[in-house]
Scaffold this motif. Sequence first.
Motif, PDB file in Angstrom:
ATOM      1  N   PRO A 181       0.812  -1.225   0.000  1.00  0.00           N
ATOM      2  CA  PRO A 181       0.000   0.000   0.000  1.00  0.00           C
ATOM      3  C   PRO A 181       0.843   1.271   0.000  1.00  0.00           C
ATOM      4  CG  PRO A 181       0.061  -0.930   2.200  1.00  0.00           C
ATOM      5  CD  PRO A 181       0.775  -1.904   1.311  1.00  0.00           C
ATOM      6  N   ALA A 182       0.494   2.201  -0.867  1.00  0.00           N
ATOM      7  CA  ALA A 182       1.212   3.479  -0.942  1.00  0.00           C
ATOM      8  C   ALA A 182       0.685   4.467   0.092  1.00  0.00           C
ATOM      9  CB  ALA A 182       1.100   4.070  -2.343  1.00  0.00           C
ATOM     10  N   ARG A 183      -0.609   4.360   0.426  1.00  0.00           N
ATOM     11  CA  ARG A 183      -1.214   5.251   1.432  1.00  0.00           C
ATOM     12  C   ARG A 183      -1.916   4.397   2.476  1.00  0.00           C
ATOM     13  NH1 ARG A 183      -5.062   9.447   0.408  1.00  0.00           N
ATOM     14  NH2 ARG A 183      -3.938  10.674   1.969  1.00  0.00           N
ATOM     15  N   ILE A 184      -1.536   4.602   3.742  1.00  0.00           N
ATOM     16  CA  ILE A 184      -2.084   3.828   4.847  1.00  0.00           C
ATOM     17  C   ILE A 184      -2.709   4.768   5.860  1.00  0.00           C
ATOM     18  CG2 ILE A 184      -1.537   2.250   6.743  1.00  0.00           C
ATOM     19  CD1 ILE A 184       0.859   1.261   5.114  1.00  0.00           C
ATOM     20  N   LEU A 185      -3.879   4.373   6.369  1.00  0.00           N
ATOM     21  CA  LEU A 185      -4.529   5.098   7.456  1.00  0.00           C
ATOM     22  C   LEU A 185      -4.612   4.173   8.657  1.00  0.00           C
ATOM     23  CD1 LEU A 185      -6.201   7.449   8.682  1.00  0.00           C
ATOM     24  CD2 LEU A 185      -8.232   6.395   7.649  1.00  0.00           C
ATOM     25  N   GLU A 186      -4.174   4.668   9.801  1.00  0.00           N
ATOM     26  CA  GLU A 186      -4.266   3.914  11.045  1.00  0.00           C
ATOM     27  C   GLU A 186      -5.142   4.681  12.030  1.00  0.00           C
ATOM     28  OE1 GLU A 186      -1.096   1.815  13.945  1.00  0.00           O
ATOM     29  OE2 GLU A 186      -0.874   3.992  13.806  1.00  0.00           O
ATOM     30  N   TYR A 216       8.202  -2.321   7.245  1.00  0.00           N
ATOM     31  CA  TYR A 216       8.040  -3.593   6.539  1.00  0.00           C
ATOM     32  C   TYR A 216       7.199  -3.506   5.266  1.00  0.00           C
ATOM     33  CZ  TYR A 216      10.468  -5.861  10.328  1.00  0.00           C
ATOM     34  OH  TYR A 216      11.439  -6.238  11.229  1.00  0.00           O
ATOM     35  N   ASN A 217       6.758  -2.313   4.899  1.00  0.00           N
ATOM     36  CA  ASN A 217       6.127  -2.157   3.596  1.00  0.00           C
ATOM     37  C   ASN A 217       7.228  -2.207   2.535  1.00  0.00           C
ATOM     38  OD1 ASN A 217       4.539  -1.511   1.395  1.00  0.00           O
ATOM     39  ND2 ASN A 217       3.582   0.254   2.345  1.00  0.00           N
ATOM     40  N   PRO A 218       7.103  -3.054   1.526  1.00  0.00           N
ATOM     41  CA  PRO A 218       8.169  -3.165   0.519  1.00  0.00           C
ATOM     42  C   PRO A 218       8.388  -1.899  -0.292  1.00  0.00           C
ATOM     43  CG  PRO A 218       6.672  -5.047   0.411  1.00  0.00           C
ATOM     44  CD  PRO A 218       6.026  -4.028   1.298  1.00  0.00           C
ATOM     45  N   ILE A 219       7.416  -0.991  -0.284  1.00  0.00           N
ATOM     46  CA  ILE A 219       7.555   0.242  -1.053  1.00  0.00           C
ATOM     47  C   ILE A 219       7.472   1.452  -0.116  1.00  0.00           C
ATOM     48  CG2 ILE A 219       6.490  -0.823  -3.087  1.00  0.00           C
ATOM     49  CD1 ILE A 219       3.990   0.932  -2.476  1.00  0.00           C
ATOM     50  N   PRO A 220       8.041   2.597  -0.516  1.00  0.00           N
ATOM     51  CA  PRO A 220       7.877   3.813   0.287  1.00  0.00           C
ATOM     52  C   PRO A 220       6.391   4.154   0.382  1.00  0.00           C
ATOM     53  CG  PRO A 220       9.590   4.097  -1.376  1.00  0.00           C
ATOM     54  CD  PRO A 220       8.881   2.819  -1.710  1.00  0.00           C
ATOM     55  N   CYS A 221       5.950   4.554   1.563  1.00  0.00           N
ATOM     56  CA  CYS A 221       4.524   4.837   1.729  1.00  0.00           C
ATOM     57  C   CYS A 221       4.311   6.029   2.643  1.00  0.00           C
ATOM     58  CB  CYS A 221       3.794   3.607   2.295  1.00  0.00           C
ATOM     59  SG  CYS A 221       4.330   3.145   3.957  1.00  0.00           S
ATOM     60  N   GLU A 222       3.104   6.573   2.565  1.00  0.00           N
ATOM     61  CA  GLU A 222       2.680   7.634   3.475  1.00  0.00           C
ATOM     62  C   GLU A 222       1.700   7.035   4.470  1.00  0.00           C
ATOM     63  OE1 GLU A 222       0.888  10.706   1.209  1.00  0.00           O
ATOM     64  OE2 GLU A 222       2.700  11.185   0.068  1.00  0.00           O
ATOM     65  N   ILE A 223       1.918   7.312   5.746  1.00  0.00           N
ATOM     66  CA  ILE A 223       1.045   6.788   6.789  1.00  0.00           C
ATOM     67  C   ILE A 223       0.430   7.941   7.560  1.00  0.00           C
ATOM     68  CG2 ILE A 223       0.909   5.386   8.893  1.00  0.00           C
ATOM     69  CD1 ILE A 223       3.306   3.791   7.855  1.00  0.00           C
ATOM     70  N   GLU A 228     -11.900   0.663  -4.580  1.00  0.00           N
ATOM     71  CA  GLU A 228     -11.936  -0.743  -4.951  1.00  0.00           C
ATOM     72  C   GLU A 228     -10.540  -1.351  -4.814  1.00  0.00           C
ATOM     73  OE1 GLU A 228     -13.526  -3.635  -8.587  1.00  0.00           O
ATOM     74  OE2 GLU A 228     -13.801  -1.451  -8.669  1.00  0.00           O
ATOM     75  N   GLY A 229     -10.454  -2.437  -4.070  1.00  0.00           N
ATOM     76  CA  GLY A 229      -9.173  -3.083  -3.820  1.00  0.00           C
ATOM     77  C   GLY A 229      -8.522  -2.687  -2.507  1.00  0.00           C
ATOM     78  N   SER A 230      -9.026  -1.642  -1.852  1.00  0.00           N
ATOM     79  CA  SER A 230      -8.480  -1.238  -0.554  1.00  0.00           C
ATOM     80  C   SER A 230      -8.743  -2.316   0.487  1.00  0.00           C
ATOM     81  CB  SER A 230      -9.095   0.080  -0.083  1.00  0.00           C
ATOM     82  OG  SER A 230      -8.711   1.156  -0.908  1.00  0.00           O
ATOM     83  N   VAL A 231      -7.815  -2.442   1.440  1.00  0.00           N
ATOM     84  CA  VAL A 231      -7.906  -3.451   2.489  1.00  0.00           C
ATOM     85  C   VAL A 231      -8.154  -2.781   3.836  1.00  0.00           C
ATOM     86  CG1 VAL A 231      -6.649  -5.263   3.745  1.00  0.00           C
ATOM     87  CG2 VAL A 231      -6.393  -5.050   1.263  1.00  0.00           C
TER      88      VAL A 231
END
Length: 230
Positions: free
Chosen positions: A54-59, A74-81, A150-153
């Motif tokens: 995921p490129a964009r994560i919301l917690e 542990y995200n394989p790609i750079p992401c924004e959280i 669509e496809g978001s987890v």
Amino acid sequence: MIVEERMRTYINSLDMGNTPFLEELEKKALAGKVPIIRKEMQSFLKLILSIKRPARILEVGTAVGFSAILMAEYNPIPCEITTIENYEKRIPVAKDNFRRAGRESQITLLEGDAGEILKNLTGTFDMIFMDAAKGQYIHWLPDVLRLMKEGSVLVSDNVLQEGDIIESHYLVERRNRTIYKRMREYLWQLTHSPVLRTSVLPLGDGAAVSVKTGEQVYETTRTIGSGEQP
């Protein structure tokens, strides 16, 4: 207990552990009785991150920042959280942990009530991790769905309440009955939503994993608590 203790101990013994910073942070959190995600959820999140990337994560629910840092590491790609926390005493601790982990430019902490903050967020997220006040999950769900494409987890932690979720309403301690009703309703909505595919897993204290399958309108078809067992 959701999973027999000996089995859980064995499964956790297979875990390879985390980065030195996360290992230190986990020890401090546990010593200070700060709730952080269990070993089982740590391992599961790493798997989801590897699959979804995921490129964009919301917690929702930062605590001291352990899970946000884990997702960044542990995200394989750079992401924004983006992470949300309402407990004032933990906010400066989390910010300091982000700084010490070298992740402060990657993780944005929003301070305040999650219900109000979620209403004002725009755009969509590839992954949402719910780990805050369990009795509020059902109230946050409409905005959470709005923030998914669509496809978001969506990963929802601690949904089985140490097994209370399967008990009769009358066997649950009175002080826990509101959370019990709301969590049963939340799980019903996740599993019956026309826009989600959901699996509820006996992982840690229970996890629900949902994938958004389309852009149909989400409608609440039951009143809160209607799923209560007699």
